[in-house]
Scaffold this active site. Structure first.
Site, short mmCIF file in Angstrom:
data_model
loop_
_atom_site.label_atom_id
_atom_site.label_comp_id
_atom_site.label_asym_id
_atom_site.label_seq_id
_atom_site.Cartn_x
_atom_site.Cartn_y
_atom_site.Cartn_z
N GLY A 113 22.99 4.74 7.25
CA GLY A 113 22.50 6.10 7.49
C GLY A 113 23.28 6.88 8.53
O GLY A 113 23.20 8.11 8.58
N GLU A 114 24.01 6.18 9.38
CA GLU A 114 24.61 6.90 10.51
C GLU A 114 26.13 6.76 10.60
O GLU A 114 26.82 7.68 11.01
CB GLU A 114 23.94 6.43 11.81
CG GLU A 114 22.49 6.83 11.80
CD GLU A 114 21.64 6.20 12.89
OE1 GLU A 114 21.29 6.91 13.82
OE2 GLU A 114 21.32 5.01 12.78
N ILE A 156 26.25 -3.43 0.21
CA ILE A 156 25.62 -2.17 -0.17
C ILE A 156 24.54 -2.48 -1.21
O ILE A 156 24.84 -2.92 -2.32
CB ILE A 156 26.67 -1.18 -0.73
CG1 ILE A 156 27.75 -0.90 0.33
CG2 ILE A 156 26.02 0.11 -1.19
CD1 ILE A 156 27.25 -0.32 1.63
N ALA A 216 17.01 -1.06 6.15
CA ALA A 216 17.40 -1.92 5.03
C ALA A 216 17.41 -3.37 5.48
O ALA A 216 16.84 -4.24 4.81
CB ALA A 216 18.77 -1.50 4.51
N GLN A 269 23.79 8.81 1.25
CA GLN A 269 23.68 8.76 2.70
C GLN A 269 25.00 9.17 3.35
O GLN A 269 25.02 9.88 4.35
CB GLN A 269 23.33 7.34 3.15
CG GLN A 269 21.89 6.95 2.89
CD GLN A 269 20.98 7.66 3.85
OE1 GLN A 269 20.97 7.36 5.03
NE2 GLN A 269 20.24 8.62 3.37
N LYS A 324 24.33 -3.88 6.82
CA LYS A 324 24.50 -3.36 8.18
C LYS A 324 23.86 -1.98 8.37
O LYS A 324 23.80 -1.49 9.49
CB LYS A 324 25.99 -3.26 8.51
CG LYS A 324 26.68 -4.63 8.68
CD LYS A 324 28.11 -4.45 9.10
CE LYS A 324 28.76 -5.80 9.43
NZ LYS A 324 30.20 -5.62 9.73
N THR A 375 16.24 8.18 2.86
CA THR A 375 17.27 7.14 2.85
C THR A 375 17.19 6.24 1.63
O THR A 375 18.11 5.48 1.36
CB THR A 375 17.10 6.27 4.11
OG1 THR A 375 15.71 5.92 4.20
CG2 THR A 375 17.47 7.04 5.34
#
Ligand code: FES
Ligand code: FES
Lengths: 178, 743
Positions: B709-710, B634, B514, B643, B706, B472
């Protein structure tokens, strides 16, 4: 309830193991001697006996490409060949392509384009790409994609892998014409 | 001008050189001296009892050191709670080699330890085992009537909210209605690196454990509790993880087996699983979903019914949030959400990238597309009409939500306006072209995390936190945060992770690293900064005398006054001037619950997909994808983009390929290898565009991130299915969309 036995009884006396012998491999320009049994794959010879762990194991069955190395300039799955079969051959692993201080152009391009995430497929991708460049068959993006399809990347870095290889391919072309 | 602003900049991975040269070492790559190899023997049957293990035959083979099975495991911790890891669901965790009982196919029933890997593998292949076999049940579809409401569930599980409004009447009276069943089979994470543990025996029950995990601390507490060891004696190290996707959230059984063998043999031991064995533990559960949606004449949503039935094991209740999202992604006053489990003779499922939401959004977003067609609306327009300005599940405002911008920016980039709505209306030569849209919502969360920061007299900063790097970009973003906070060049900063000797960080999961570790790193650096300022003020003629930490900024290698940047002290000079070799500080960060609990904290995305379908062959190519994501700030657009690219590949994979095919006769996944469990290869992936929608949020955490990764995976599979419908007129609700389903 049913009875189930998984295997037939072993024959006695107990199984004899293959004897080890001295195998000499030429890896990254260096001769290396190792005592191994003939059933040792090239991949395991590298990782377990020579501490060259840059070459990865992702399946051990020729299905993922993580173990790709160059043998006499050709890319092969090192899990599908026995070490003894490669005596006398010129073997190049990721460690032989470049070092952190002196990166191969592909290694630099992979960093620049973020062509990996976890990094586990990466040495295989780079070795595979190195051979792709010398094979000279891939000229278009579609051809790069096709000819890099033996190397799985579960992180899904393909977009950037293609971009990295394309960049090196174009620079090489330019250099050749200069 | 500042040269040390790194946050938000597209920075190349600081661990890149190690990864591209093969220098990065993964769990199975620590070749410690005097290493023995363990090879796992997997049960050939699904359910029953082991009646005999012919260990003697194997021990007679030269080089075999020991065979461990339930017959010779020493007495270990007795209580279930000793076997519970950080994210264990309710129930009774699986204990490897605990008894003669077999609970699932490919259960580890023995481990053969030998001098070499080759001998261990060979001997393991010869081990004979007798079983008494009883009937098993592995088919979820046969359990439709056996669903039950899960009890405890696991951390992070939210039971579906109570129904709101009048969902039944509202559905009945709706002007337009759709309903249907949505299915996907089990899916396995299959990270490239197979699970492995190398245990280095340091004598006297002292172990250094190199483990493949998404949480070194999780592995440590698991081992110490089960084997009754002190934390001082078990150091777990995991500097690089070759992909996780959730599979490393729970300790896998090779960890137990390697530690067991090492303690018993008083020797260093490595146990690696095979690719086949990667199908013998947690997975995304096979799930059956029923959705019914209703819309009013004006295109507003009248009712949402969403029910899911998911598989779990006989021994644990694995739960995920599948249906809840359907009560919050769109505005609707009449909602009924229900979630049930059914027990099967399989291993307990496990969180897999965007657990629950990937499943739920696939169904909801196809159903929304169907309803849009029924209502005669463009599917994007239909979504915009039902935009949820507030989280109706929690009855709270969103801390920030830029989904509307995701729709607009994504659509513009994709060229959505040129879409003709009728199925089969767009073509490219002989191929049918389809355009589809989907999207989703994912939690933004923060966990407690600690870090330490230390500045050396040579000006080098080392920051540490026991987090993980699974691909990541943790090394990179933490280095960026530390460098910017301390005003030092990136090259002067080293970030260390993946070691239980470091300050404690949470599991690497839930897209929270993060936010959590980043905040911890920032806290440690701020603490160091304050100490440094004090030292700077002690220097002769210091221009910083009398000011507070708030009055200064750390930038370009200096501490300088905000009010007059010419008044500065060079950071490198401070320690030598004070005769100090080193300056250290600790910090930790926890979520501000009082503030956060008033809001709904979520990231969103909208994804646009083009497919081309060859009707004669039934082949589908996903030729173009635009994924617009609103996920706060970001930190690094370069790694964040990767990602999302990876998430799109996962979405394509989920839609088109992934399926662990269970043979219910054997109770075993039959395609348990990388050749038959299909995932995309390079030739399957075409143009993917990632759009980050600007989103400011100072509520979610001080960094405003926020997690990325998903969320990018959400709605991708649905958008593809919707595009396939648009291209062909065929509605596929059962993944994967394989050739057979289109012919
Ligand atoms: S390890 Fe050789 S191809 Fe996968
Ligand atoms: S970078 Fe992780 S598998 Fe390719």
């Amino acid at each position: 309830m049913t009875k189930q036995t998984t295997q037939a009884p072993l024959g006695s006396p107990a199984i004899a193991l293959p004897p080890t012998s001295v195998v000499t491999l030429k890896i990254n320009g260096e001769e290396r001697q190792l005592h191994i049994a003939p059933w040792t794959t090239l991949l395991d010879a590298l990782r377990e006996y020579l501490d060259l762990t840059g070459t990865k194991k992702g399946c051990d069955h020729g299905q993922c490409g993580a173990c790709t190395v160059l043998v006499d300039g050709r890319r092969i799955n090192s899990c599908l060949t026995l070490a003894v079969m490669q005596e006398g051959a010129d073997i190049t692993t990721i460690e032989g392509l470049g070092t952190e201080q002196n990166l191969h152009p592909l290694q630099q391009a992979f960093i620049d384009h973020d062509a990996f995430q976890c990094g586990y497929c990466t040495p295989g991708q780079i070795c595979s790409a190195a051979a792709l460049l010398t094979e000279g068959k891939a000229k278009t993006t579609a051809e790069i994609r096709e000819l890099m399809s033996g190397n799985v990347c579960r992180c899904g870095a393909y977009t950037n892998i293609v971009a990295a290889i394309e960049e090196v391919l174009t620079t090489q072309k330019v250099q050749r014409h200069e | 001008m500042s040269t040390t602003n790194y946050i938000g900049k597209p920075t190349s991975r600081v661990d890149g050189p190690a990864k591209v040269t093969g220098a990065a070492k993964y769990a199975a790559e620590f070749n410690v001296p005097n290493l023995a190899y363990g090879y796992v023997v997997s049960s050939a049957v699904t359910k029953g009892k082991i009646t005999k293990i012919y260990t003697d035959e194997i021990l007679a083979i030269a080089g075999v050191l020991q065979v461990f099975s339930h017959e010779n495991v020493p007495s270990l911790a007795w209580l279930d709670r000793s076997y519970k890891d950080d994210v264990a669901p309710g129930g009774s965790p699986f204990r490897p080699l605990h008894s003669a009982e077999v609970k699932f196919n490919m259960q580890p029933v023995a481990v053969v330890v030998a001098e070499t890997f080759e001998v261990a593998r060979y001997a393991a292949s010869l081990l004979r085992i007798d079983y008494d076999v009883v009937e098993h049940a592995t088919d979820l579809e046969a359990k439709r009537d056996d669903g039950y409401k899960p009890g405890g569930g696991k951390t992070g599980w939210m039971p579906p909210p109570a129904p709101r409004g009048n969902p039944n009447d509202a559905l009945q009276n709706a002007a337009h209605r759709v309903e249907g069943e949505f299915i996907h089979q089990a899916q396995h994470h299959n990270p490239m690196e197979m699970f492995a543990t190398t245990v280095e025996w340091l004598g006297d029950k002292k172990l250094k454990v190199y483990d493949k995990t998404q949480g070194a601390f999780n592995s440590q507490q698991y081992v110490t509790k089960i084997f009754g060891l002190s934390k001082d004696n078990v150091q777990v190290i995991s500097k690089y993880t070759g992909g996780g996707f959730g599979s490393g959230l729970r300790p896998q059984y090779q960890l137990f087996l390697a530690v067991l063998a090492s303690l018993e043999l008083k020797r260093s031991v490595r146990v690696s699983l095979t690719r086949q064995q990667m199908f013998s533990f947690g997975h995304r559960p096979h799930t059956l979903q029923y959705l019914a949606l209703g819309a009013n004449e004006d295109g507003s949503l009248a009712a949402v019914h969403h029910h899911a039935l998911a598989e779990t094991s006989q021994f644990e209740d694995f739960t995920e949030n599948v249906v809840n999202w359907s009560g919050m992604l769109y505005q609707c006053d009449n909602v009924k959400l229900t979630y049930e489990l059914a027990k099967l003779d399989v291993f307990t499922p496990l969180d897999m990238r965007a657990p629950g939401a990937a499943t739920g959004s696939f169904a909801l977003e196809i159903a929304m597309d169907e309803l849009a067609y029924k209502a005669g609306l463009d599917p994007l327009e239909f979504r915009l009409r039902n935009y949820a300005a507030r989280d109706q599940n929690a009855d709270k405002p969103f801390s920030s939500k830029k989904l509307r911008e995701c729709y607009h920016e994504g659509a513009a980039k994709f060229g959505w306006a040129k879409r003709t709505p009728e199925p089969r209306s767009m073509r490219d030569g002989s191929q049918l072209v389809g355009w589809g849209v989907g999207g989703g919502v994912w939690d933004a969360s923060q966990q407690k995390a600690a870090a330490s920061a230390s500045l050396n007299v040579d000006g080098k900063l080392t920051v540490k936190s026991g987090s993980n790097e699974i691909g990541t970009g943790t090394y990179t973003i933490m280095t960026q945060i530390a460098a910017e906070t301390m005003g030092l060049p990136l090259e002067a900063v080293t970030f260390e992770l993946g070691d239980t000797a470091l300050p404690e960080a949470p599991l690497q999961g839930g897209s929270w690293t993060a936010a959590s570790v980043g905040s911890g790193v920032k806290a440690a650096c701020d603490a160091l900064g304050e100490k440094l300022l004090k030292l700077a003020q002690k220097m002769e003629d210091s221009p910083l005398k009398g000011v507070t930490y708030k009055d200064v900024q750390f930038v370009n290698g200096q501490i300088r006054l905000y009010s007059d940047p010419t008044q500065a002290v060079v950071i490198r000079d401070i320690l030598p001037a004070n005769g100090q070799e080193k300056l250290e500080a600790d910090g930790s960060a926890s979520p501000d619950m009082a503030r956060q609990s008033q809001y709904s904290l979520h990231a969103h995305n909208a994804v646009f997909v083009e497919v081309k379908v060859d009707e004669d062959l039934g082949t589908v190519h996903v030729t173009r994808v635009v994924n617009a994501v609103a996920a706060g700030r970001i930190l690094n657009p370069k790694t964040a983009r990767s990602q999302v690219l990876g998430s799109v590949v996962w979405g394509i994979s989920m839609a088109m390929m992934e399926e662990s095919v269970m043979d219910h006769g054997f109770g075993r996944y039959m395609n348990h290898n990388y050749a038959e469990y299909h995932v995309p290869v390079c030739a399957d992936i075409h143009d993917i565009d990632v759009v980050f929608v600007e989103e400011e949020d100072d509520i979610v955490n001080p960094l405003g991130v926020k997690g990325i990764g998903e969320v990018g995976l959400l709605g991708v599979a649905a958008a593809i299915a919707n595009a396939v419908y648009h291209a062909t007129g065929k509605r596929i609700r059962n993944l994967p969309i394989s050739i057979g389903k289109l012919l």
